[in-house]
Enzyme design. Structure first.
Site, PDB file in Angstrom:
ATOM      1  N   TYR A   1      -1.313  -0.375  11.283  1.00  0.00           N
ATOM      2  CA  TYR A   1      -1.579  -1.030   9.990  1.00  0.00           C
ATOM      3  C   TYR A   1      -0.421  -0.785   9.022  1.00  0.00           C
ATOM      4  O   TYR A   1       0.160  -1.720   8.473  1.00  0.00           O
ATOM      5  CB  TYR A   1      -2.896  -0.524   9.377  1.00  0.00           C
ATOM      6  CG  TYR A   1      -3.017  -0.830   7.899  1.00  0.00           C
ATOM      7  CD1 TYR A   1      -3.224  -2.141   7.471  1.00  0.00           C
ATOM      8  CD2 TYR A   1      -2.894   0.164   6.928  1.00  0.00           C
ATOM      9  CE1 TYR A   1      -3.307  -2.448   6.119  1.00  0.00           C
ATOM     10  CE2 TYR A   1      -2.985  -0.127   5.579  1.00  0.00           C
ATOM     11  CZ  TYR A   1      -3.195  -1.434   5.174  1.00  0.00           C
ATOM     12  OH  TYR A   1      -3.269  -1.737   3.838  1.00  0.00           O
TER      13      TYR A   1
ATOM     14  N   LYS B   1       2.399  -3.357   7.288  1.00  0.00           N
ATOM     15  CA  LYS B   1       2.566  -3.548   5.838  1.00  0.00           C
ATOM     16  C   LYS B   1       4.003  -3.228   5.420  1.00  0.00           C
ATOM     17  O   LYS B   1       4.584  -3.915   4.583  1.00  0.00           O
ATOM     18  CB  LYS B   1       1.583  -2.659   5.060  1.00  0.00           C
ATOM     19  CG  LYS B   1       0.124  -3.033   5.219  1.00  0.00           C
ATOM     20  CD  LYS B   1      -0.245  -4.399   4.647  1.00  0.00           C
ATOM     21  CE  LYS B   1      -0.190  -4.453   3.138  1.00  0.00           C
ATOM     22  NZ  LYS B   1      -0.671  -5.781   2.624  1.00  0.00           N
TER      23      LYS B   1
ATOM     24  N   THR C   1       0.832  -1.204   0.000  1.00  0.00           N
ATOM     25  CA  THR C   1       0.000   0.000   0.000  1.00  0.00           C
ATOM     26  C   THR C   1       0.864   1.250   0.000  1.00  0.00           C
ATOM     27  O   THR C   1       1.991   1.241   0.507  1.00  0.00           O
ATOM     28  CB  THR C   1      -0.909  -0.007   1.253  1.00  0.00           C
ATOM     29  OG1 THR C   1      -1.524   1.272   1.378  1.00  0.00           O
ATOM     30  CG2 THR C   1      -0.120  -0.279   2.528  1.00  0.00           C
ATOM     31  N   ASP C   2       0.299   2.348  -0.487  1.00  0.00           N
ATOM     32  CA  ASP C   2       1.032   3.623  -0.456  1.00  0.00           C
ATOM     33  C   ASP C   2       1.203   4.135   0.973  1.00  0.00           C
ATOM     34  O   ASP C   2       2.014   5.021   1.219  1.00  0.00           O
ATOM     35  CB  ASP C   2       0.334   4.682  -1.330  1.00  0.00           C
ATOM     36  CG  ASP C   2      -1.079   5.029  -0.890  1.00  0.00           C
ATOM     37  OD1 ASP C   2      -1.595   4.398   0.056  1.00  0.00           O
ATOM     38  OD2 ASP C   2      -1.681   5.939  -1.498  1.00  0.00           O
ATOM     39  N   GLU C   3       0.428   3.561   1.924  1.00  0.00           N
ATOM     40  CA  GLU C   3       0.533   4.046   3.307  1.00  0.00           C
ATOM     41  C   GLU C   3       1.908   3.784   3.914  1.00  0.00           C
ATOM     42  O   GLU C   3       2.250   4.374   4.935  1.00  0.00           O
ATOM     43  CB  GLU C   3      -0.551   3.413   4.185  1.00  0.00           C
ATOM     44  CG  GLU C   3      -1.930   3.821   3.739  1.00  0.00           C
ATOM     45  CD  GLU C   3      -3.027   3.606   4.772  1.00  0.00           C
ATOM     46  OE1 GLU C   3      -2.727   3.449   5.970  1.00  0.00           O
ATOM     47  OE2 GLU C   3      -4.181   3.606   4.361  1.00  0.00           O
TER      48      GLU C   3
HETATM   49  P1  NAD Z   1     -10.020  -6.876   2.934  1.00  0.00           P
HETATM   50  O1  NAD Z   1      -9.944  -6.612   4.402  1.00  0.00           O
HETATM   51  O2  NAD Z   1     -11.283  -6.569   2.194  1.00  0.00           O
HETATM   52  O3  NAD Z   1      -9.714  -8.432   2.670  1.00  0.00           O
HETATM   53  C1  NAD Z   1      -8.711  -9.138   3.339  1.00  0.00           C
HETATM   54  C2  NAD Z   1      -8.939 -10.627   3.116  1.00  0.00           C
HETATM   55  O4  NAD Z   1      -7.890 -11.339   3.759  1.00  0.00           O
HETATM   56  C3  NAD Z   1     -10.254 -11.143   3.721  1.00  0.00           C
HETATM   57  O5  NAD Z   1     -10.925 -11.972   2.796  1.00  0.00           O
HETATM   58  C4  NAD Z   1      -9.805 -11.950   4.938  1.00  0.00           C
HETATM   59  O6  NAD Z   1     -10.667 -13.034   5.252  1.00  0.00           O
HETATM   60  C5  NAD Z   1      -8.431 -12.433   4.475  1.00  0.00           C
HETATM   61  N1  NAD Z   1      -7.542 -12.764   5.610  1.00  0.00           N
HETATM   62  C6  NAD Z   1      -7.314 -12.014   6.712  1.00  0.00           C
HETATM   63  N2  NAD Z   1      -6.460 -12.653   7.542  1.00  0.00           N
HETATM   64  C7  NAD Z   1      -6.124 -13.822   6.915  1.00  0.00           C
HETATM   65  C8  NAD Z   1      -5.263 -14.899   7.260  1.00  0.00           C
HETATM   66  N3  NAD Z   1      -4.576 -14.914   8.420  1.00  0.00           N
HETATM   67  N4  NAD Z   1      -5.136 -15.926   6.384  1.00  0.00           N
HETATM   68  C9  NAD Z   1      -5.836 -15.944   5.215  1.00  0.00           C
HETATM   69  N5  NAD Z   1      -6.676 -14.950   4.857  1.00  0.00           N
HETATM   70  C10 NAD Z   1      -6.816 -13.893   5.693  1.00  0.00           C
HETATM   71  O7  NAD Z   1      -8.784  -6.114   2.308  1.00  0.00           O
HETATM   72  P2  NAD Z   1      -8.630  -5.369   0.897  1.00  0.00           P
HETATM   73  O8  NAD Z   1      -9.080  -3.967   1.033  1.00  0.00           O
HETATM   74  O9  NAD Z   1      -9.171  -6.231  -0.169  1.00  0.00           O
HETATM   75  O10 NAD Z   1      -7.046  -5.333   0.787  1.00  0.00           O
HETATM   76  C11 NAD Z   1      -6.330  -6.423   0.203  1.00  0.00           C
HETATM   77  C12 NAD Z   1      -4.852  -6.127   0.247  1.00  0.00           C
HETATM   78  O11 NAD Z   1      -4.582  -4.932  -0.473  1.00  0.00           O
HETATM   79  C13 NAD Z   1      -4.300  -5.902   1.650  1.00  0.00           C
HETATM   80  O12 NAD Z   1      -3.036  -6.508   1.734  1.00  0.00           O
HETATM   81  C14 NAD Z   1      -4.190  -4.390   1.781  1.00  0.00           C
HETATM   82  O13 NAD Z   1      -3.154  -4.043   2.654  1.00  0.00           O
HETATM   83  C15 NAD Z   1      -3.869  -4.009   0.346  1.00  0.00           C
HETATM   84  N6  NAD Z   1      -4.298  -2.653  -0.085  1.00  0.00           N
HETATM   85  C16 NAD Z   1      -5.585  -2.232   0.123  1.00  0.00           C
HETATM   86  C17 NAD Z   1      -5.981  -0.983  -0.358  1.00  0.00           C
HETATM   87  C18 NAD Z   1      -7.399  -0.480  -0.161  1.00  0.00           C
HETATM   88  O14 NAD Z   1      -7.680   0.674  -0.466  1.00  0.00           O
HETATM   89  N7  NAD Z   1      -8.327  -1.290   0.307  1.00  0.00           N
HETATM   90  C19 NAD Z   1      -5.075  -0.173  -1.035  1.00  0.00           C
HETATM   91  C20 NAD Z   1      -3.771  -0.636  -1.227  1.00  0.00           C
HETATM   92  C21 NAD Z   1      -3.399  -1.884  -0.769  1.00  0.00           C
HETATM   93  O1  TDX Z   2     -15.874   6.934   8.996  1.00  0.00           O
HETATM   94  C1  TDX Z   2     -14.881   7.392   8.403  1.00  0.00           C
HETATM   95  N1  TDX Z   2     -14.726   8.749   8.310  1.00  0.00           N
HETATM   96  C2  TDX Z   2     -13.657   9.334   7.709  1.00  0.00           C
HETATM   97  O2  TDX Z   2     -13.564  10.565   7.650  1.00  0.00           O
HETATM   98  C3  TDX Z   2     -13.877   6.541   7.807  1.00  0.00           C
HETATM   99  C4  TDX Z   2     -13.992   5.046   7.866  1.00  0.00           C
HETATM  100  C5  TDX Z   2     -12.796   7.153   7.190  1.00  0.00           C
HETATM  101  N2  TDX Z   2     -12.675   8.508   7.168  1.00  0.00           N
HETATM  102  C6  TDX Z   2     -11.490   9.102   6.496  1.00  0.00           C
HETATM  103  C7  TDX Z   2     -10.154   8.571   6.976  1.00  0.00           C
HETATM  104  C8  TDX Z   2      -9.290   8.652   5.735  1.00  0.00           C
HETATM  105  O3  TDX Z   2      -8.729   9.945   5.627  1.00  0.00           O
HETATM  106  O4  TDX Z   2     -11.558   8.751   5.108  1.00  0.00           O
HETATM  107  C9  TDX Z   2     -10.263   8.444   4.581  1.00  0.00           C
HETATM  108  C10 TDX Z   2     -10.275   7.020   4.038  1.00  0.00           C
HETATM  109  O5  TDX Z   2     -10.404   6.163   5.150  1.00  0.00           O
HETATM  110  P1  TDX Z   2     -10.367   4.554   5.006  1.00  0.00           P
HETATM  111  O6  TDX Z   2     -11.430   4.161   4.036  1.00  0.00           O
HETATM  112  O7  TDX Z   2     -10.379   3.980   6.378  1.00  0.00           O
HETATM  113  O8  TDX Z   2      -8.981   4.320   4.261  1.00  0.00           O
HETATM  114  P2  TDX Z   2      -7.468   4.719   4.633  1.00  0.00           P
HETATM  115  O9  TDX Z   2      -7.279   4.926   6.079  1.00  0.00           O
HETATM  116  O10 TDX Z   2      -7.067   5.840   3.716  1.00  0.00           O
HETATM  117  O11 TDX Z   2      -6.713   3.358   4.216  1.00  0.00           O
HETATM  118  C11 TDX Z   2      -7.080   2.685   2.981  1.00  0.00           C
HETATM  119  O12 TDX Z   2      -6.185   2.942   1.956  1.00  0.00           O
HETATM  120  C12 TDX Z   2      -4.964   2.272   1.957  1.00  0.00           C
HETATM  121  C13 TDX Z   2      -7.288   1.184   3.168  1.00  0.00           C
HETATM  122  O13 TDX Z   2      -8.173   0.936   4.226  1.00  0.00           O
HETATM  123  C14 TDX Z   2      -5.993   0.466   3.348  1.00  0.00           C
HETATM  124  O14 TDX Z   2      -6.199  -0.945   3.407  1.00  0.00           O
HETATM  125  C15 TDX Z   2      -5.098   0.781   2.183  1.00  0.00           C
HETATM  126  O15 TDX Z   2      -3.847   0.219   2.352  1.00  0.00           O
END
Ligand code: NAD
Ligand code: TDX
Length: 339
Positions: free
Chosen positions: A153, A157, A125-127
């Site tokens: 988190y 990562k 992730t970019d985080e």
């Molecule tokens: P998500 O939380 O929707 O899904 C995570 C999945 O992993 C779930 O299906 C969960 O059951 C599974 N899981 C959790 N623990 C596990 C374990 N111990 N063994 C096997 N499976 C397990 O997450 P997402 O938003 O789809 O993110 C997927 C990946 O992408 C993550 O690695 C996250 O860090 C990365 N990512 C997410 C975002 C975003 O905006 N959501 C952006 C950049 C990178």
């Molecule tokens: O209720 C809320 N109110 C609010 O203002 C929530 C849930 C979020 N926020 C804000 C926090 C952040 O600035 O919105 C922005 C986005 O929040 P999230 O959806 O929780 O995402 P973020 O914290 O940016 O992280 C996400 O992007 C990078 C994903 O959850 C990560 O898995 C990914 O790696």
């Protein structure tokens, strides 16, 4: 080609499974997922009977189970999506983030090394780069930007990324890493900003915006993320990191107002609540490397992507209402009750 997709019952992993199963009928796709609160097999309904798809329930941090699976299956490729992914949950309970995101990745790396996996791809992730100042719109995350994390988190990562790089350099594990900006699109769990706001706006409930809503995120449609990972698997160079993002920066308030407008709901639903501790100010990706070296270009911009996503949540109410009406209801009360 046999691919192990971990976390394939989650948001991005689920979209990736759909993408790969449809696009590559000759590949075998095995979805390995523990089905935590975030994993949902309903997401895979339309592919579950495809001959090139299988699901296995299991924990990436369970060494014995993973070693057995890798011995039995002989994977060519591992794509690791499995993770604890929500920043707010990492603030309430950091331990599980270390176990899943760091230890789980290390177990998968050991298994990949032991059983000669030809490509290990880590979905990061970019985080991991921390945040950028709001008043410097000229700054972007590049692949050589130092890791500088803020939340448990992002620290977990970043730690996983360091293990991936170490296993590549020390043991020659053929690994790649992608670092993507915030994703949105179908099947995103309604704890994350966009689906949370869509579902609450539809119910006419208050929309909790942290702080002043001025934090900036760089939004990418999940389909564009999946396409980028597909490209990295086929054309990416081992040992490399690729940033993924489409220059779609918006403040949180802009995102929330866009959703309200699209649903014809009043802005009076917005409720400013206590800020997230350590809240990152701005994320912004420079995607020049993946665009220049691999020819990736996103298909969606934020305006087209958010319209498609809102329509998907309108058309698939059952998928997210089942979640909201389940144990998630108590999560909302716990996280937002006193905010
Ligand atoms: P998500 O939380 O929707 O899904 C995570 C999945 O992993 C779930 O299906 C969960 O059951 C599974 N899981 C959790 N623990 C596990 C374990 N111990 N063994 C096997 N499976 C397990 O997450 P997402 O938003 O789809 O993110 C997927 C990946 O992408 C993550 O690695 C996250 O860090 C990365 N990512 C997410 C975002 C975003 O905006 N959501 C952006 C950049 C990178
Ligand atoms: O209720 C809320 N109110 C609010 O203002 C929530 C849930 C979020 N926020 C804000 C926090 C952040 O600035 O919105 C922005 C986005 O929040 P999230 O959806 O929780 O995402 P973020 O914290 O940016 O992280 C996400 O992007 C990078 C994903 O959850 C990560 O898995 C990914 O790696």
């Amino acid at each position: 080609m046999k691919i192990c997709v971990t976390g394939g019952a989650g948001f991005i992993g689920g979209n990736f499974v759909h993408h790969m199963v449809r696009k590559y009928p000759d590949y075998e796709i095995l979805n390995l997922d523990l089905l935590t609160y975030a994993g949902n097999l309903e997401t895979l309904k339309s592919v579950e009977n495809e001959p090139n798809y299988r699901f296995v329930k299991g924990d990436i941090a369970d060494r014995e189970f993973i070693m057995d699976l890798f011995e039995k299956e002989t994977f060519d490729v591992v794509v690791n999506f499995a993770a604890e992914s929500h920043v707010d949950r990492s603030i309430s309970d950091p331990g599980i983030f270390v176990r899943t995101n760091v230890l789980g990745t290390q177990v998968l790396l050991d298994a990949s090394r032991e059983y000669g996996v030809k490509r290990f791809h880590q979905v990061s992730t970019d985080e991991v780069y921390g945040d950028l100042p709001l008043e410097r719109p000229d700054l972007f995350f590049r692949e050589d930007t130092p890791l500088h994390t803020s939340s448990p988190y992002s620290s977990s990562k970043a730690s996983a990324d360091l293990f991936v790089m170490a296993y590549h350099r020390t043991f020659g594990v053929p690994a790649t890493i992608s670092r993507c900006s915030n994703n949105y699109g179908p099947y995103q769990f309604p704890e994350k900003l966009i689906p949370l706001m869509i579902s609450r706006a539809l119910a006419g409930e208050k929309l909790p915006v942290y702080g002043k809503g001025e934090n900036v995120r760089d939004w990418l449609h999940v389909a564009d993320h999946c396409e980028a990972i597909d490209l990295i698997l086929h054309k990416g160079k081992v040992g490399e990191v690729y940033n993924i993002g489409g220059h779609n920066e918006r403040t949180n308030l802009e995102v929330v107002k866009t959703i309200l407008q699209a649903l014809d709901k009043p802005e009076s639903l917005i409720s400013f609540v206590t800020d997230r501790p350590g809240h990152d100010l701005r994320y912004a990706i420079d995607p020049a490397k993946i665009e220049g070296e691999l020819g990736w270009k996103p298909a969606y911009n934020f305006d087209t992507g958010i319209r498609q996503t809102i329509q998907w949540y309108l058309d698939n109410r059952e998928w997210w209402e089942n979640i909201i009406n389940g144990e998630y209801a108590s999560y909302y009360e716990k996280m937002y009750g006193n905010r």
